[in-house]
Design a protein around this motif. Structure first.
Motif, PDB file in Angstrom:
ATOM      1  N   ARG A   1       0.841  -1.212   0.000  1.00 45.91           N
ATOM      2  CA  ARG A   1       0.000   0.000   0.000  1.00 45.91           C
ATOM      3  C   ARG A   1       0.869   1.252   0.000  1.00 45.91           C
ATOM      4  O   ARG A   1       0.545   2.244  -0.628  1.00 45.91           O
ATOM      5  CB  ARG A   1      -0.897   0.003   1.238  1.00 45.91           C
ATOM      6  CG  ARG A   1      -2.160  -0.765   1.042  1.00 45.91           C
ATOM      7  CD  ARG A   1      -3.063  -0.581   2.241  1.00 45.91           C
ATOM      8  NE  ARG A   1      -4.318  -1.288   2.043  1.00 45.91           N
ATOM      9  CZ  ARG A   1      -4.979  -1.915   2.993  1.00 45.91           C
ATOM     10  NH1 ARG A   1      -4.517  -1.931   4.211  1.00 45.91           N
ATOM     11  NH2 ARG A   1      -6.105  -2.522   2.733  1.00 45.91           N
ATOM     12  N   GLY A  54      -6.175   2.722   1.429  1.00 48.19           N
ATOM     13  CA  GLY A  54      -7.081   1.831   2.168  1.00 48.19           C
ATOM     14  C   GLY A  54      -8.536   2.174   1.894  1.00 48.19           C
ATOM     15  O   GLY A  54      -9.356   1.289   1.644  1.00 48.19           O
ATOM     16  N   TYR A  55      -8.854   3.462   1.919  1.00 48.01           N
ATOM     17  CA  TYR A  55     -10.228   3.910   1.642  1.00 48.01           C
ATOM     18  C   TYR A  55     -10.642   3.564   0.212  1.00 48.01           C
ATOM     19  O   TYR A  55     -11.768   3.154  -0.041  1.00 48.01           O
ATOM     20  CB  TYR A  55     -10.356   5.421   1.863  1.00 48.01           C
ATOM     21  CG  TYR A  55     -10.723   5.781   3.282  1.00 48.01           C
ATOM     22  CD1 TYR A  55     -12.045   6.011   3.646  1.00 48.01           C
ATOM     23  CD2 TYR A  55      -9.755   5.865   4.263  1.00 48.01           C
ATOM     24  CE1 TYR A  55     -12.379   6.325   4.943  1.00 48.01           C
ATOM     25  CE2 TYR A  55     -10.078   6.185   5.574  1.00 48.01           C
ATOM     26  CZ  TYR A  55     -11.393   6.408   5.907  1.00 48.01           C
ATOM     27  OH  TYR A  55     -11.735   6.709   7.196  1.00 48.01           O
ATOM     28  N   VAL A  60      -0.652   9.944  -2.853  1.00 47.34           N
ATOM     29  CA  VAL A  60      -1.659  10.095  -1.787  1.00 47.34           C
ATOM     30  C   VAL A  60      -1.128   9.478  -0.495  1.00 47.34           C
ATOM     31  O   VAL A  60      -0.104   8.796  -0.494  1.00 47.34           O
ATOM     32  CB  VAL A  60      -3.024   9.429  -2.145  1.00 47.34           C
ATOM     33  CG1 VAL A  60      -3.666  10.092  -3.336  1.00 47.34           C
ATOM     34  CG2 VAL A  60      -2.870   7.931  -2.373  1.00 47.34           C
ATOM     35  N   ASN A  61      -1.869   9.697   0.578  1.00 46.59           N
ATOM     36  CA  ASN A  61      -1.519   9.108   1.867  1.00 46.59           C
ATOM     37  C   ASN A  61      -1.899   7.624   1.848  1.00 46.59           C
ATOM     38  O   ASN A  61      -2.855   7.243   1.175  1.00 46.59           O
ATOM     39  CB  ASN A  61      -2.324   9.847   2.944  1.00 46.59           C
ATOM     40  CG  ASN A  61      -1.873   9.515   4.341  1.00 46.59           C
ATOM     41  OD1 ASN A  61      -1.931   8.373   4.767  1.00 46.59           O
ATOM     42  ND2 ASN A  61      -1.431  10.518   5.043  1.00 46.59           N
ATOM     43  N   ILE A  62      -1.191   6.831   2.629  1.00 44.50           N
ATOM     44  CA  ILE A  62      -1.473   5.387   2.697  1.00 44.50           C
ATOM     45  C   ILE A  62      -2.906   5.089   3.149  1.00 44.50           C
ATOM     46  O   ILE A  62      -3.538   4.136   2.693  1.00 44.50           O
ATOM     47  CB  ILE A  62      -0.434   4.682   3.593  1.00 44.50           C
ATOM     48  CG1 ILE A  62      -0.601   3.170   3.510  1.00 44.50           C
ATOM     49  CG2 ILE A  62      -0.459   5.178   5.018  1.00 44.50           C
ATOM     50  CD1 ILE A  62       0.520   2.377   4.100  1.00 44.50           C
ATOM     51  N   GLN A  63      -3.446   5.958   4.016  1.00 47.04           N
ATOM     52  CA  GLN A  63      -4.830   5.771   4.489  1.00 47.04           C
ATOM     53  C   GLN A  63      -5.809   5.883   3.311  1.00 47.04           C
ATOM     54  O   GLN A  63      -6.814   5.176   3.256  1.00 47.04           O
ATOM     55  CB  GLN A  63      -5.206   6.851   5.520  1.00 47.04           C
ATOM     56  CG  GLN A  63      -4.276   6.954   6.691  1.00 47.04           C
ATOM     57  CD  GLN A  63      -4.672   6.036   7.843  1.00 47.04           C
ATOM     58  OE1 GLN A  63      -5.543   5.194   7.688  1.00 47.04           O
ATOM     59  NE2 GLN A  63      -4.031   6.191   8.965  1.00 47.04           N
ATOM     60  N   THR A  64      -5.483   6.775   2.386  1.00 41.90           N
ATOM     61  CA  THR A  64      -6.364   6.992   1.229  1.00 41.90           C
ATOM     62  C   THR A  64      -6.399   5.743   0.348  1.00 41.90           C
ATOM     63  O   THR A  64      -7.458   5.401  -0.190  1.00 41.90           O
ATOM     64  CB  THR A  64      -5.900   8.234   0.445  1.00 41.90           C
ATOM     65  OG1 THR A  64      -5.912   9.333   1.348  1.00 41.90           O
ATOM     66  CG2 THR A  64      -6.783   8.551  -0.737  1.00 41.90           C
TER      67      THR A  64
END
Lengths: 145, 88
Positions: free
Chosen positions: B21, B36-37, B30-34
């Motif tokens: 990821r 995931g989303y 993008v951020n890693i959280q994005t």
């Protein structure tokens, strides 16, 4: 594996932070009124400790504080949406809290808002966007592939 | 206005190519959280981000994103094979 707070944990730390802030203010005024008996000094110190720990856990460790205070250039498109949404809700909640305090003070004819309460409101204004973002966001671990 | 849900194959493609990821997040900016989303289909990317993802995987947009639930890739390959066979 790098561990991060789950959304449930975030919510617990946020609630703990705001409850400890309220306790801190209440114990301060009660202590001042009763001329600081030892039990209230202990409760006040306890509230300060819980307040500091929960602040670190809810806002600093999760990086939401940084996220809502950073420049838009450092955020991706989803994070920008999260921050804008958090700011929108924070503005509404803060306005309601301020109005409640102003009216409550007017009803009980209390003396003007002092430094501690003003500092509490300033803290609330600064942390509310981060609290709302942390409250709604789902965290995933960096190694969660 | 409530936008409709977009389905995607980001998770499948990423795992197939053995990409983490973090690597994907860095590549598409993008951020890693994005990521995931996006993989959980809880966030619809902008057109710009969708094109960045397509460019990264080197696939046409309709193979990665769809407003309808996506079939497994293996099924799509069989269908495509049958289609080509029928044309011959």
């Amino acid at each position: 594996m790098k561990k991060q707070n789950s959304r449930k944990q975030n919510r617990v730390w946020i609630l703990l932070n705001y409850f400890s802030l309220i306790a801190l203010i209440v114990f301060f005024y009660t202590g001042k009124y009763f001329q600081w008996p030892i039990s209230l000094v202990v409760f006040e110190i306890g509230s300060v400790v819980v307040f500091l720990i929960s602040f670190l856990k809810a806002f600093i460790k999760t990086k939401y504080w940084k996220m809502v205070h950073t420049s838009y250039k450092n955020l991706d498109e989803r994070e920008m949406q999260v921050v804008l949404n958090a700011l929108r809700y924070a503005y509404s909640i803060f306005t309601i809290v301020c109005l409640i305090i102003i009216y409550a003070f007017a009803i009980v004819e209390y003396h003007p808002i002092d430094v501690l309460l003003a500092a509490g409101l300033l803290y609330l204004a600064h942390t509310l966007p981060a609290a709302i973002a942390a409250w709604n966001e789902k965290n995933i671990s960096i190694d969660d592939d | 206005m409530k936008s409709r849900k977009l389905y995607n194959r980001i998770s499948v493609l990423r795992k197939e190519r053995n990409i983490s990821r973090k690597e994907l997040a860095e590549s598409i900016g993008v951020n890693i959280q994005t990521v995931g989303y996006l993989e959980r289909e809880e966030y619809n990317p902008s057109l710009d981000l969708a094109f960045k993802i397509n460019e990264y995987f080197g696939l046409p947009i309709e193979l990665i994103f769809s407003p309808e639930p996506l079939k497994p890739l293996s099924e799509e390959i069989i269908e495509l094979k049958n289609k080509i066979g029928g044309e011959k």
